[in-house]
Write a protein that holds these residues in place. Sequence first.
Motif, PDB file in Angstrom:
ATOM      1  N   MET A 126       0.836  -1.189   0.000  1.00 63.94           N
ATOM      2  CA  MET A 126       0.000   0.000   0.000  1.00 63.94           C
ATOM      3  C   MET A 126       0.875   1.245   0.000  1.00 63.94           C
ATOM      4  O   MET A 126       1.931   1.282   0.630  1.00 63.94           O
ATOM      5  CB  MET A 126      -0.873   0.001   1.248  1.00 63.94           C
ATOM      6  CG  MET A 126      -1.982   1.010   1.223  1.00 63.94           C
ATOM      7  SD  MET A 126      -2.983   0.911   2.730  1.00 63.94           S
ATOM      8  CE  MET A 126      -1.960   1.829   3.841  1.00 63.94           C
ATOM      9  N   CYS A 127       0.409   2.284  -0.727  1.00 60.42           N
ATOM     10  CA  CYS A 127       1.163   3.542  -0.751  1.00 60.42           C
ATOM     11  C   CYS A 127       0.960   4.293   0.557  1.00 60.42           C
ATOM     12  O   CYS A 127      -0.165   4.509   0.990  1.00 60.42           O
ATOM     13  CB  CYS A 127       0.705   4.399  -1.925  1.00 60.42           C
ATOM     14  SG  CYS A 127       1.458   6.030  -1.894  1.00 60.42           S
ATOM     15  N   SER A 128       2.078   4.686   1.182  1.00 58.76           N
ATOM     16  CA  SER A 128       1.972   5.411   2.450  1.00 58.76           C
ATOM     17  C   SER A 128       1.517   6.853   2.213  1.00 58.76           C
ATOM     18  O   SER A 128       1.117   7.548   3.139  1.00 58.76           O
ATOM     19  CB  SER A 128       3.325   5.405   3.176  1.00 58.76           C
ATOM     20  OG  SER A 128       4.327   5.935   2.320  1.00 58.76           O
ATOM     21  N   GLY A 129       1.568   7.285   0.931  1.00 60.40           N
ATOM     22  CA  GLY A 129       1.117   8.641   0.612  1.00 60.40           C
ATOM     23  C   GLY A 129      -0.370   8.705   0.331  1.00 60.40           C
ATOM     24  O   GLY A 129      -1.132   9.355   1.049  1.00 60.40           O
ATOM     25  N   CYS A 130      -0.821   7.961  -0.718  1.00 57.50           N
ATOM     26  CA  CYS A 130      -2.207   8.129  -1.166  1.00 57.50           C
ATOM     27  C   CYS A 130      -3.105   6.926  -0.869  1.00 57.50           C
ATOM     28  O   CYS A 130      -4.303   6.969  -1.119  1.00 57.50           O
ATOM     29  CB  CYS A 130      -2.251   8.460  -2.661  1.00 57.50           C
ATOM     30  SG  CYS A 130      -1.747   7.074  -3.709  1.00 57.50           S
ATOM     31  N   GLY A 131      -2.525   5.833  -0.377  1.00 58.39           N
ATOM     32  CA  GLY A 131      -3.356   4.690  -0.003  1.00 58.39           C
ATOM     33  C   GLY A 131      -3.650   3.719  -1.133  1.00 58.39           C
ATOM     34  O   GLY A 131      -4.322   2.706  -0.932  1.00 58.39           O
ATOM     35  N   VAL A 146       7.710   1.948  -5.167  1.00 57.69           N
ATOM     36  CA  VAL A 146       7.329   3.344  -5.368  1.00 57.69           C
ATOM     37  C   VAL A 146       5.937   3.421  -5.998  1.00 57.69           C
ATOM     38  O   VAL A 146       5.611   2.680  -6.926  1.00 57.69           O
ATOM     39  CB  VAL A 146       8.344   4.068  -6.299  1.00 57.69           C
ATOM     40  CG1 VAL A 146       7.945   5.533  -6.497  1.00 57.69           C
ATOM     41  CG2 VAL A 146       9.752   3.976  -5.727  1.00 57.69           C
ATOM     42  N   CYS A 147       5.103   4.330  -5.498  1.00 60.95           N
ATOM     43  CA  CYS A 147       3.736   4.483  -6.006  1.00 60.95           C
ATOM     44  C   CYS A 147       3.720   5.116  -7.399  1.00 60.95           C
ATOM     45  O   CYS A 147       4.395   6.121  -7.637  1.00 60.95           O
ATOM     46  CB  CYS A 147       2.932   5.347  -5.038  1.00 60.95           C
ATOM     47  SG  CYS A 147       1.254   5.679  -5.595  1.00 60.95           S
ATOM     48  N   ASP A 148       2.945   4.505  -8.313  1.00 67.08           N
ATOM     49  CA  ASP A 148       2.809   5.049  -9.675  1.00 67.08           C
ATOM     50  C   ASP A 148       2.146   6.419  -9.666  1.00 67.08           C
ATOM     51  O   ASP A 148       2.422   7.267 -10.505  1.00 67.08           O
ATOM     52  CB  ASP A 148       1.934   4.127 -10.537  1.00 67.08           C
ATOM     53  CG  ASP A 148       2.627   2.814 -10.829  1.00 67.08           C
ATOM     54  OD1 ASP A 148       3.806   2.676 -10.452  1.00 67.08           O
ATOM     55  OD2 ASP A 148       1.976   1.928 -11.419  1.00 67.08           O
ATOM     56  N   LYS A 149       1.242   6.601  -8.711  1.00 68.10           N
ATOM     57  CA  LYS A 149       0.409   7.800  -8.728  1.00 68.10           C
ATOM     58  C   LYS A 149       1.095   9.019  -8.121  1.00 68.10           C
ATOM     59  O   LYS A 149       1.089  10.094  -8.694  1.00 68.10           O
ATOM     60  CB  LYS A 149      -0.890   7.554  -7.957  1.00 68.10           C
ATOM     61  CG  LYS A 149      -1.916   6.761  -8.750  1.00 68.10           C
ATOM     62  CD  LYS A 149      -3.225   6.766  -7.996  1.00 68.10           C
ATOM     63  CE  LYS A 149      -4.391   6.379  -8.894  1.00 68.10           C
ATOM     64  NZ  LYS A 149      -5.612   6.214  -8.079  1.00 68.10           N
ATOM     65  N   CYS A 150       1.687   8.813  -6.910  1.00 67.70           N
ATOM     66  CA  CYS A 150       2.190   9.986  -6.190  1.00 67.70           C
ATOM     67  C   CYS A 150       3.672   9.856  -5.819  1.00 67.70           C
ATOM     68  O   CYS A 150       4.196  10.694  -5.092  1.00 67.70           O
ATOM     69  CB  CYS A 150       1.351  10.233  -4.938  1.00 67.70           C
ATOM     70  SG  CYS A 150       1.668   9.054  -3.615  1.00 67.70           S
ATOM     71  N   SER A 151       4.327   8.772  -6.292  1.00 67.41           N
ATOM     72  CA  SER A 151       5.739   8.508  -5.961  1.00 67.41           C
ATOM     73  C   SER A 151       5.987   8.281  -4.470  1.00 67.41           C
ATOM     74  O   SER A 151       7.129   8.341  -4.009  1.00 67.41           O
ATOM     75  CB  SER A 151       6.660   9.647  -6.454  1.00 67.41           C
ATOM     76  OG  SER A 151       6.489   9.827  -7.830  1.00 67.41           O
ATOM     77  N   GLY A 152       4.925   8.034  -3.723  1.00 71.78           N
ATOM     78  CA  GLY A 152       5.061   7.719  -2.302  1.00 71.78           C
ATOM     79  C   GLY A 152       5.710   6.347  -2.113  1.00 71.78           C
ATOM     80  O   GLY A 152       5.816   5.559  -3.053  1.00 71.78           O
ATOM     81  N   THR A 153       6.148   6.074  -0.877  1.00 72.23           N
ATOM     82  CA  THR A 153       6.780   4.789  -0.570  1.00 72.23           C
ATOM     83  C   THR A 153       5.712   3.724  -0.330  1.00 72.23           C
ATOM     84  O   THR A 153       4.727   3.964   0.366  1.00 72.23           O
ATOM     85  CB  THR A 153       7.627   4.923   0.712  1.00 72.23           C
ATOM     86  OG1 THR A 153       8.477   6.052   0.551  1.00 72.23           O
ATOM     87  CG2 THR A 153       8.464   3.679   0.947  1.00 72.23           C
TER      88      THR A 153
HETATM   89 ZN    ZN Z   1       0.552   7.038  -3.829  1.00 71.86          ZN
END
Ligand code: ZN
Length: 218
Positions: A126-131, A146-153
């Motif tokens: 799961m993305c720690s930024g956007c979920g 790395v998240c495709d959407k927001c580059s979050g971890t």
């Molecule tokens: Zn994200």
Amino acid sequence: MNIVLLGSPASGKGTQAEILSKKFNLFHLSTGDIARKLAETDPRIKEIINSGKLIPPEEITMHVLDFLENKKPDLRDILFEGFPRFISQYEALDNFLKSKGDDIDVVISLEVPMDVAIKRISARWMCSGCGEIFNTESKPPKSFGVCDKCSGTLVQRDDDKPEAIKTRFEYYLQNTKELIDYADVKGNLTKVNGDRPIEEIAKDLEEIVRKAKEDDQN
Ligand SMILES: [Zn+2]
């Protein structure tokens, strides 16, 4: 005609319940959904769910029967997902349905080995930024971690780590074994191998429900 669909964590029962309820126009009752709804307004229930424990069986039964009275008073053509899990719950539900002139027609147990469940769940990130949820098997991120959407971890929920899955899985087996044996003796249990492609399982389940429907009408 009422159906109970049982399955361990990562057995795929949620997916199959959706397919089946669409196909036969069944009312899909998910106890997971009911519990999450309750958690929104009840901090005690929220705490139980977040710690990975189960809401006491009698309490869940009460909420399910309440929910039915309100949302599905005719009690016909219901697919129960993840409930009942104990003999006491099964009997309470069966008695309730019988008092309204219906009953439980078939119990389906969707079964996967523990190593398959662990493999399926630990593929979840799961993305720690956007979920956003990724799955290294079925929906991998473009670059690892790395998240495709927001580059979050991307992180793994504690609940989705192998040790935790093992605990949840064993807890499920311990809890439902008695009910599965009980339904087996009653003669309305069907076991289905859940370690196969989704479409293949869906076809088997469709056949089981079709047959239960015929028997119910006779
Ligand atoms: Zn994200």
